[in-house]
Design a protein around this motif. Sequence first.
Motif, PDB file in Angstrom:
ATOM      1  N   THR A 109      62.372-116.045 -69.448  1.00 30.24           N
ATOM      2  CA  THR A 109      61.103-115.409 -69.813  1.00 30.24           C
ATOM      3  C   THR A 109      61.186-113.906 -69.637  1.00 30.24           C
ATOM      4  O   THR A 109      60.713-113.137 -70.483  1.00 30.24           O
ATOM      5  CB  THR A 109      59.961-115.986 -68.962  1.00 30.24           C
ATOM      6  N   THR A 139      52.132-117.507 -72.235  1.00 29.71           N
ATOM      7  CA  THR A 139      53.233-118.206 -71.566  1.00 29.71           C
ATOM      8  C   THR A 139      52.750-119.552 -71.047  1.00 29.71           C
ATOM      9  O   THR A 139      51.704-119.637 -70.400  1.00 29.71           O
ATOM     10  CB  THR A 139      53.781-117.362 -70.404  1.00 29.71           C
ATOM     11  N   THR A 141      53.071-122.242 -68.407  1.00 27.94           N
ATOM     12  CA  THR A 141      53.605-122.520 -67.072  1.00 27.94           C
ATOM     13  C   THR A 141      53.366-124.009 -66.796  1.00 27.94           C
ATOM     14  O   THR A 141      53.842-124.849 -67.525  1.00 27.94           O
ATOM     15  CB  THR A 141      52.942-121.620 -66.008  1.00 27.94           C
ATOM     16  N   LYS A 163      54.588-117.912 -63.090  1.00 23.57           N
ATOM     17  CA  LYS A 163      53.172-117.541 -63.058  1.00 23.57           C
ATOM     18  C   LYS A 163      52.991-116.149 -62.464  1.00 23.57           C
ATOM     19  O   LYS A 163      52.203-115.338 -62.985  1.00 23.57           O
ATOM     20  CB  LYS A 163      52.372-118.563 -62.246  1.00 23.57           C
ATOM     21  N   VAL A 166      53.790-113.521 -64.958  1.00 24.46           N
ATOM     22  CA  VAL A 166      52.702-113.340 -65.924  1.00 24.46           C
ATOM     23  C   VAL A 166      51.564-112.534 -65.316  1.00 24.46           C
ATOM     24  O   VAL A 166      51.015-111.615 -65.942  1.00 24.46           O
ATOM     25  CB  VAL A 166      52.198-114.711 -66.421  1.00 24.46           C
ATOM     26  N   ARG A 170      50.238-108.784 -66.571  1.00 19.21           N
ATOM     27  CA  ARG A 170      48.862-108.479 -66.992  1.00 19.21           C
ATOM     28  C   ARG A 170      48.354-107.215 -66.302  1.00 19.21           C
ATOM     29  O   ARG A 170      47.719-106.352 -66.924  1.00 19.21           O
ATOM     30  CB  ARG A 170      47.951-109.662 -66.685  1.00 19.21           C
ATOM     31  N   VAL A 180      47.416-110.790 -72.054  1.00 21.51           N
ATOM     32  CA  VAL A 180      48.451-111.597 -71.404  1.00 21.51           C
ATOM     33  C   VAL A 180      47.792-112.867 -70.899  1.00 21.51           C
ATOM     34  O   VAL A 180      46.904-112.819 -70.046  1.00 21.51           O
ATOM     35  CB  VAL A 180      49.107-110.826 -70.241  1.00 21.51           C
ATOM     36  N   GLU A 182      48.006-117.191 -69.823  1.00 23.38           N
ATOM     37  CA  GLU A 182      48.801-118.291 -69.267  1.00 23.38           C
ATOM     38  C   GLU A 182      48.133-119.619 -69.596  1.00 23.38           C
ATOM     39  O   GLU A 182      46.918-119.753 -69.467  1.00 23.38           O
ATOM     40  CB  GLU A 182      48.915-118.139 -67.753  1.00 23.38           C
TER      41      GLU A 182
END
Length: 262
Positions: A109, A139, A141, A163, A166, A170, A180, A182
């Motif tokens: 990632t 993304t 997760t 996580k 991510v 953000r 961004v 999740e």
Amino acid sequence: MNEKRIIVTGASSGIGEAVARHAVARGWQVLAVARRQERLDALAADIGCEVLAADLTDEGDVARLAEVAAGFRPTSLVNVAGGAKGAAEIAETTLEDWRWMFESNVIATKRVLDAILPLLRESTRPGPDGTGGYAEIMTVTSIAATVAYTGGSGYNAAKAAEKQLVDVLRLELQGEPIRVMEVAPGMVWTEEFSLVRFGGDQAKADAVYQDVQDPLTADDVAQVMTDILALPGHVSVDETIIKPVAQTHPWRVHKGPLVAKG
């Protein structure tokens, strides 16, 4: 509004493939990325997307992705590639499985972000009419990122790290027109996730979902993901948890029919 041009990783099966299908059905342009060329070719013939065979744990392959992506001019990146290996207690897990999970879920990632983020930034620049747009990074997760469960140590750790990646991203993109987001699925039946986790043992893979009424499908998750992506660019759904009704907690799953009481 700028045309959506989406790079989807892990697109040869499961959630990634389903996202590619939903995205094309919405009229968006898709670059589907995965390791297996034959699966990608079949997907392209079926839905009309662009494809690139690449192993995202390989630095050279990610460099090729960056080159192809520059010509594709993405507005969106959807990170789906990843997976789990093993379900033993910590003392019985192997470092090889842990390395695979961190390489596939975290380092890959990071590599893809390094390659694609500059292109996403470029996509937001004002055009000839003086107006810019929004870009997005989504993304996948897992609920395993926040809730530990017996036998999940390596996957819990890898998804928790992804996580955090991510969440930090953000914060660091504050002030830029890039949302961004999740997506953290719970129990999702796909043809390969549990099969890979259990080293190809079909019986063990099937047992995960046995007697569970309506586990999520890849199509369910992809519908939610593309619904979110279709929202106006200034609307950021930072975190989405998706579970089947039968799963009230990551390790609390009802077996048998769902029946109202009384």
